[in-house]
Design an enzyme around this catalytic site. Structure first.
Site, short mmCIF file in Angstrom:
data_model
loop_
_atom_site.label_atom_id
_atom_site.label_comp_id
_atom_site.label_asym_id
_atom_site.label_seq_id
_atom_site.Cartn_x
_atom_site.Cartn_y
_atom_site.Cartn_z
N GLY A 1 0.83 -1.21 0.00
CA GLY A 1 0.00 0.00 0.00
C GLY A 1 0.86 1.25 0.00
O GLY A 1 2.09 1.19 -0.05
N VAL B 1 -4.50 -10.97 5.30
CA VAL B 1 -4.09 -11.26 6.68
C VAL B 1 -5.28 -11.48 7.62
O VAL B 1 -5.09 -11.78 8.79
CB VAL B 1 -3.12 -10.18 7.25
CG1 VAL B 1 -1.82 -10.18 6.47
CG2 VAL B 1 -3.74 -8.80 7.28
N ASN C 1 -4.65 -12.06 14.07
CA ASN C 1 -3.64 -12.92 13.43
C ASN C 1 -2.24 -12.33 13.56
O ASN C 1 -1.27 -13.05 13.82
CB ASN C 1 -3.97 -13.13 11.95
CG ASN C 1 -5.20 -14.01 11.76
OD1 ASN C 1 -5.51 -14.83 12.62
ND2 ASN C 1 -5.90 -13.83 10.67
N TYR D 1 -14.49 1.60 9.86
CA TYR D 1 -13.04 1.84 9.97
C TYR D 1 -12.70 2.26 11.40
O TYR D 1 -11.81 1.69 12.04
CB TYR D 1 -12.64 2.94 8.99
CG TYR D 1 -11.16 3.24 8.94
CD1 TYR D 1 -10.25 2.28 8.48
CD2 TYR D 1 -10.67 4.49 9.32
CE1 TYR D 1 -8.90 2.57 8.41
CE2 TYR D 1 -9.32 4.78 9.24
CZ TYR D 1 -8.43 3.82 8.79
OH TYR D 1 -7.09 4.11 8.71
N THR E 1 -2.00 11.79 5.97
CA THR E 1 -0.66 11.69 5.38
C THR E 1 -0.79 11.69 3.87
O THR E 1 -1.76 11.16 3.33
CB THR E 1 0.02 10.38 5.85
OG1 THR E 1 -0.05 10.33 7.28
CG2 THR E 1 1.47 10.30 5.42
#
Ligand code: UDP
Length: 312
Positions: free
Chosen positions: A11, A58, A100, A146, A176
């Site tokens: 990403g 993941v 995980n 989120y 960012t």
């Protein structure tokens, strides 16, 4: 040299982190299911024999055979339009993905750094936001997928730290920007830059009086590196406290590009935070952190990347 696992490594942020840890001489395992990340972001790292890419979600069990020293858990859709389109995946990677990643940290005796977010403060009633603020989040609104996933991820991380003694770090990342953001990412700066460079109308949502504080990606990467190497298990804000309204930053992008684009106003998304500015006292005190890249300089560097992507 240590081995690092970076989830979401293909990403925008993950790819810059892969680069940084390879530059430190470490071995990097980059895990990404490419749902918002892209191979293009990491292509240039492929020639480094210490770089390993594994295509994997993941939220499913993570299997790494070698020893692992550090885990940076960055996998998640992160742009509001992405997590509105991928609500369940966002909730799963923040919950199951974090479980995980923490499980892997526990099994390997590795230190884990969780990518959390200023979104844990929601539409904040305290300004600027200190880490001690608990936030003002609508759990059932569209952004809840989120915000709550990241809040849960923080709770899970602290539980693994307290209950299992896993070494953990939590960074709360404020807005960012920089090269490798997707042109169609949907966030304010990529939208404004793409629109200005193509001479299309600049879409300001609401009246543009809402504020954000934008940091350049290299400053964030430095803050993350320092936090990972520190002894601090409690959350630390990393951001650039220079606050600006969205209307003003739209004008700044127009000025920097010399674009003839006009500003148009569109409706404000549901639960869009009215203000956002990090209090970085903790980062300054604990990490000696200070943002270095001024916004105009960072915007110029990012515009170069966008021009190249648009073939201009
Ligand atoms: N925004 C805007 N025009 C756009 C995209 C975003 O005015 O084309 C606004 C958005 O409503 C928000 C701010 O810019 O107030 C920052 O949005 P972004 O999606 O970059 O991230 P957020 O800080 O909301 O997570």
């Amino acid at each position: 040299m240590p081995t690092v696992v970076i989830t979401g490594g293909a990403g925008f942020l993950g790819s810059h982190l892969c680069e940084r840890f390879l530059n430190e001489g470490m071995t990097v395992y980059c895990l990404d299911n490419l749902c918002t990340g892209s191979i293009e972001n990491i292509e240039h790292l492929g020639t480094n024999e210490k770089f390993h890419f594994i295509k994997q979600n993941v939220s499913d069990h993570i299997l790494i055979k070698s020893d692992v020293d550090y885990i940076l858990h960055f996998a998640s859709p992160a742009s509001p339009i992405d997590y509105l389109q991928l609500p369940i995946q966002t909730l799963k990677v923040g919950s199951l993905g974090t479980l995980n990643a923490l499980g892997l940290a526990k099994a390997k005796g590795a230190r884990l750094l969780l990518a959390s977010t200023s979104e844990v403060y929601g539409d904040p009633l305290e300004h600027p936001q200190k880490e001690s603020y608990w936030g003002n989040v609508n759990p059932i609104g569209p952004r809840g997928v989120y915000d709550e996933a990241k809040r849960f991820a923080e709770a899970m991380t602290m539980a693994y730290h307290r209950h299992h003694g896993v070494q953990t770090r939590i960074v709360r990342i404020f807005n960012t920007y920089g090269p490798r953001m997707r042109l169609e990412d949907g966030r304010a700066l990529p939208n404004f830059m793409r629109q200005a460079l193509k001479g299309e109308p600049i879409t300001v949502y609401g009246d543009g009086s809402q504020t954000r504080s934008f940091q350049y990606v290299s400053d964030l990467v430095e803050g993350i590196y320092r936090l990972l190497m520190s002894d601090e298990p409690e959350p630390v804000n990393i951001g650039n406290p220079e606050e600006i309204s969205l209307l003003d930053i739209a004008k700044e992008v127009i000025e920097l590009t010399g674009s003839k684009s006009k500003i148009i106003y569109e409706s404000l998304p549901v639960d869009d935070p009215k203000v956002r500015q990090p209090d970085i006292t903790r980062a300054r005190t604990i990490l000696g952190y200070e943002p270095k890249v001024h916004r105009k300089e960072g915007l110029k560097l990012t515009l170069e990347y966008f021009r190249q992507k648009l073939g201009l």
